[in-house]
Structures are given as C-alpha cells and as structure tokens.
Enzyme design. Structure first.
Site, mmCIF file in Angstrom:
data_model
loop_
_atom_site.group_PDB
_atom_site.id
_atom_site.type_symbol
_atom_site.label_atom_id
_atom_site.label_comp_id
_atom_site.label_asym_id
_atom_site.label_seq_id
_atom_site.Cartn_x
_atom_site.Cartn_y
_atom_site.Cartn_z
ATOM 1 N N LYS A 1 3.562 -15.354 1.907
ATOM 2 C CA LYS A 1 3.508 -16.076 0.625
ATOM 3 C C LYS A 1 4.965 -16.281 0.217
ATOM 4 C CE LYS A 1 1.052 -17.662 -2.871
ATOM 5 N NZ LYS A 1 0.269 -18.889 -2.763
ATOM 6 N N TYR B 1 0.823 -1.217 0.000
ATOM 7 C CA TYR B 1 0.000 0.000 0.000
ATOM 8 C C TYR B 1 0.859 1.271 0.000
ATOM 9 C CZ TYR B 1 -4.005 -3.009 1.039
ATOM 10 O OH TYR B 1 -4.984 -3.978 0.987
ATOM 11 N N ASP C 1 -2.878 -18.359 1.242
ATOM 12 C CA ASP C 1 -4.013 -19.059 0.628
ATOM 13 C C ASP C 1 -4.515 -20.169 1.556
ATOM 14 O OD1 ASP C 1 -1.463 -19.948 0.093
ATOM 15 O OD2 ASP C 1 -1.918 -20.808 -1.859
ATOM 16 N N ASP D 1 -5.391 -7.078 5.559
ATOM 17 C CA ASP D 1 -6.599 -6.376 5.130
ATOM 18 C C ASP D 1 -7.680 -7.397 4.765
ATOM 19 O OD1 ASP D 1 -8.337 -4.471 4.332
ATOM 20 O OD2 ASP D 1 -7.160 -3.697 2.659
ATOM 21 N N ASP E 1 -11.113 -9.145 7.374
ATOM 22 C CA ASP E 1 -12.523 -9.118 6.976
ATOM 23 C C ASP E 1 -13.107 -10.523 7.006
ATOM 24 O OD1 ASP E 1 -12.523 -6.413 6.657
ATOM 25 O OD2 ASP E 1 -13.547 -6.453 4.721
#
Ligand code: NAD
Length: 371
Positions: free
Chosen positions: A191, A141, A224, A248, A252
């Site tokens: 990852k 970001y 994942d 992020d 959620d």
C-alpha cells in the site's frame, strides 16, 4: 535418517495427521531407500491439559532438533477462556519465532474435479495455480509501540507497521526463488501510496529483483486492487509476495477461491527446520466423527518432501494421487455434492484411497523408467 517432529494437536488434528503420516509411510515403501524417523508430541490444548502449558520445553526441543515439523491444528472452545499466555495458539507463535519461520507459503491450486466447489464461475477458476508468500514474523503484528491506553482522557488503540531492510530482502528472495521453479512471475503487494513502511517494501523488493533476479517478471500491486483482482482474474497470478497483515487477509481470500478449506496445505520456511500444516483449524464442530478431510494435511506432506527433503518426484506422486482420487469421485463431506459417480467417504477411507493411488503412481513411474 531424517527426523520429523509431529504435533497432531487438537480437534481434527490427530485424525488428519494419522492419514497424512500413513501416506508418508506408503511413499517410504514405494520410494525404496528413503525413510524417516517420526516422533510425536502434544501441542496446544492437548499439551495444556496434561502439562499446564501449550508447548513444553521438550516439545520445542524436539521441533528444533528435527529436520521438519508436521502439525495438525491447535485450539478449540474448551480452551478459549484461558489467559492469552497459555492459549493453544501461543504455541504456534512460539514455534514460528524459535524456528525462524519468516515466510509462509500457501499454494492455492484448483483441482479439476472440484471446479464446481468454487464460489467463482468455472471459467475464472479453471487452471488457477498460485502461491502467496506471506511475511510471517514482522510488520504490524509485532511492531512497537502497541497497546490500548488513555491519552488526554481519550482511549487510544495503537499498533505499528515496521519493516527493516533485511526482513524485506529475505522474504523477497524466497518469492523470487520460488518463482524460478514455477512461472517466473512475482507480484509484490503493498500500500505504497499511503504507508511509508510499504513504500520501503516496494523499493527494496525492486532492488533485490534488479540485482539478483532479472530473469523474473516483477510487478507491484496495491493491496485493495489485489483483493479485487483475485476475484476478477485470479489466473493472472503466479507468486504473490506481501506483508504479514495483507498476507493474512489475501491468503484466506485465495483459499476460498479454490472451494474448500480442507484442501489447502501450507509451508512455513526461513530457518533450518520447515513447518508444514493444513491451513484449516481444529474444526471442533466435526472433531471425533471421522468425517474430516485429510487432503490438506496429506498435501502438506507433499510440500515437506519438496521443500525440506528435496524429493520433488515423490511430492508429485502425492499431488497426482489426490487429483486421481477426486477424479474417481471420492469426497469427504466438506467437498461433497450429490452427483453421478460421486461417493461420500470418511477420513480413513479418503486416506486409504490416496495410499492406493500413490502406489499406482509409483508403479507407473517405475514402468516408465524400465521402458
Ligand atoms: P476451522 O478451520 O477449524 O473450521 C472452519 C469450518 O471449516 C468449520 O465448519 C469446519 O468444520 C470446517 N473445516 C475445517 N477444516 C476441515 C477439514 N479438514 N475437513 C472438513 N471440514 C473442515 O476454523 P475455526 O472454526 O475458526 O477455528 C476452530 C479452532 O481452530 C479455533 O480454536 C481456532 O483458534 C483454531 N485454529 C487453529 C489454526 C491452526 O492450528 N493453525 C488455524 C485456524 C484456526
């Protein structure tokens, strides 16, 4: 006297902050001896309407000079057409940056009376109590180069995932310290099989662990797989630590498991001043109707007492009061399902029920001491 800077913000923000502050006043009353000075300022769209900017210098000064910040929510369709630089959400980025808030903590806890609000089966969610620690000021970001340009006649969109050693070390420490106060288990999510930045992440988190936190059980998980495991077997997690982008998305997902966005608080830490806010937005669709769920903001006050003011017992009073009110059948619209003994209430009544329950919790605690 400790000082709290309060930004009610936009939409339902002022409605839920009002209830949360009045729960704080009840805690002051019953805790005897600890009181807080509060000062309110406009933020987001409300600030733009009056001052032409989403955050004034005065508001920033107030936040920086306080001991903690309580925030409702900012934004709404009214301000969506504004240029990016003065959009209400810019105020949040400015606050995080100026307060040095590099770690965002989002607990996802299932309250027993709300088990049926989860989209997952009861046996999967019963007893979930996890916290996601999301790195907040680095990663893709903020990384450079970024932008959209034309190269050799072709449009290209570019963002860059960048993490430095100090950025990874400091957020890893937040996660390990938190785990020490909870289940002593950290899952670091990356990852590392395809992204070098997270290969470094994995190596440094391991180093910090081996050097300073050998008492914590550390494991690594690819993002994942983590997305899948949160649905398959969420109870395996205690503290999850991850990058800005992965955090992020995973926060959620974790919040949905618990059933309602109106129930979940958050804390952003790192600098001297912590920022506490519900995870939900300004909910323009229900703003001004007196039906918003204030519990996420009330629970944010509990996090503030625990992390900024070293008042864990008072934090537990609030958390147990919320559990009690739910067990007694009180529900705002977002968590309401018709059932015997269940009553639909508005924002104000929900706040009042929590205040009553806090008083009872405190009386019970005093009785136990006297005994
Ligand atoms: P939202 O969280 O505001 O609302 C999503 C849905 O959940 C809506 O149906 C809403 O009514 C419901 N909801 C949310 N909080 C609730 C509560 N406490 N009680 C009952 N129901 C609740 O998300 P959105 O609609 O995507 O965003 C609305 C605005 O909020 C946008 O302008 C967005 O940019 C902003 N936003 C701000 C923050 C923040 O201030 N930190 C976070 C997210 C979104």
């Amino acid at each position: 006297m400790p000082k709290i800077c309060v930004f009610p913000g936009d939409g339902i923000g002022p409605e839920v902050v009002r209830e949360a502050l009045s729960v704080l006043r009840t805690v002051e009353e019953v805790a005897g001896g600890r009181s807080f000075e509060t000062e309110e300022e406009l933020l987001g769209g409300a600030s733009y309407d009056v001052h032409g900017v989403p955050m004034t210098e005065r508001a920033m000064g107030l936040a920086c000079g306080a001991d903690a910040v309580l925030l409702g929510a900012v934004g709404g369709p009214k301000w969506d057409p504004l240029p990016f630089a003065v959009r209400p959400e810019r105020a949040l980025l400015g606050l995080r940056k100026n307060l040095g808030l590099f770690a965002n903590l989002r607990p996802a806890k299932v309250f027993a009376p709300l088990l049926d609000a989860s989209p997952l089966r009861r046996e999967l969610v019963e007893g979930i109590d996890l916290v996601v620690v999301r790195e907040l000021t680095g990663g893709i970001y903020f990384g450079e180069p970024r932008g959209i340009r034309v190269e050799n006649g072709v449009e290209v969109g570019i963002n860059t995932e960048v993490y430095t050693r100090p950025e990874i070390e400091r957020v890893a420490r937040v996660a390990f310290e938190l785990a020490r106060k909870r289940g002593r288990k950290v899952t670091s999510v990356d990852k590392a099989n395809v992204l070098e930045a997270t290969e470094l992440w994995r190596r440094i988190v391991t180093e910090v662990h081996d050097r300073e936190y050998k008492d914590i059980d550390l494991s690594h998980m690819l993002v994942d797989n983590c997305a899948m495991q949160l649905i398959r077997h969420p109870k395996q997690f205690d503290v999850i630590v991850t990058t800005n982008l992965f955090g992020d998305i995973l926060t959620d997902e974790a919040s949905m498991i618990t059933g309602s966005i109106g129930m979940l608080p958050s804390a952003s830490l790192g600098g001297r001043v912590g920022l506490y806010e519900p995870i939900h937005g300004s909910a323009p669709d229900i703003a001004g109707k007196g039906v918003a769920n204030p519990l996420a903001t009330i629970l944010s006050v509990a996090l503030m007492l625990r992390y900024s003011f070293g008042m864990p017992a008072e934090a537990v009073w609030i958390e147990e009061a919320v559990e009690k009110v739910l067990a007694d059948g009180f529900r705002t619209g977002d968590i309401y399902r018709e059932a015997p003994g269940v009553r639909r209430v508005g924002t104000g009544e929900m706040g009042e029920q929590v205040r009553r329950a806090v008083r009872k919790q405190a009386e019970g605690a005093v009785r136990n001491i006297v005994r």
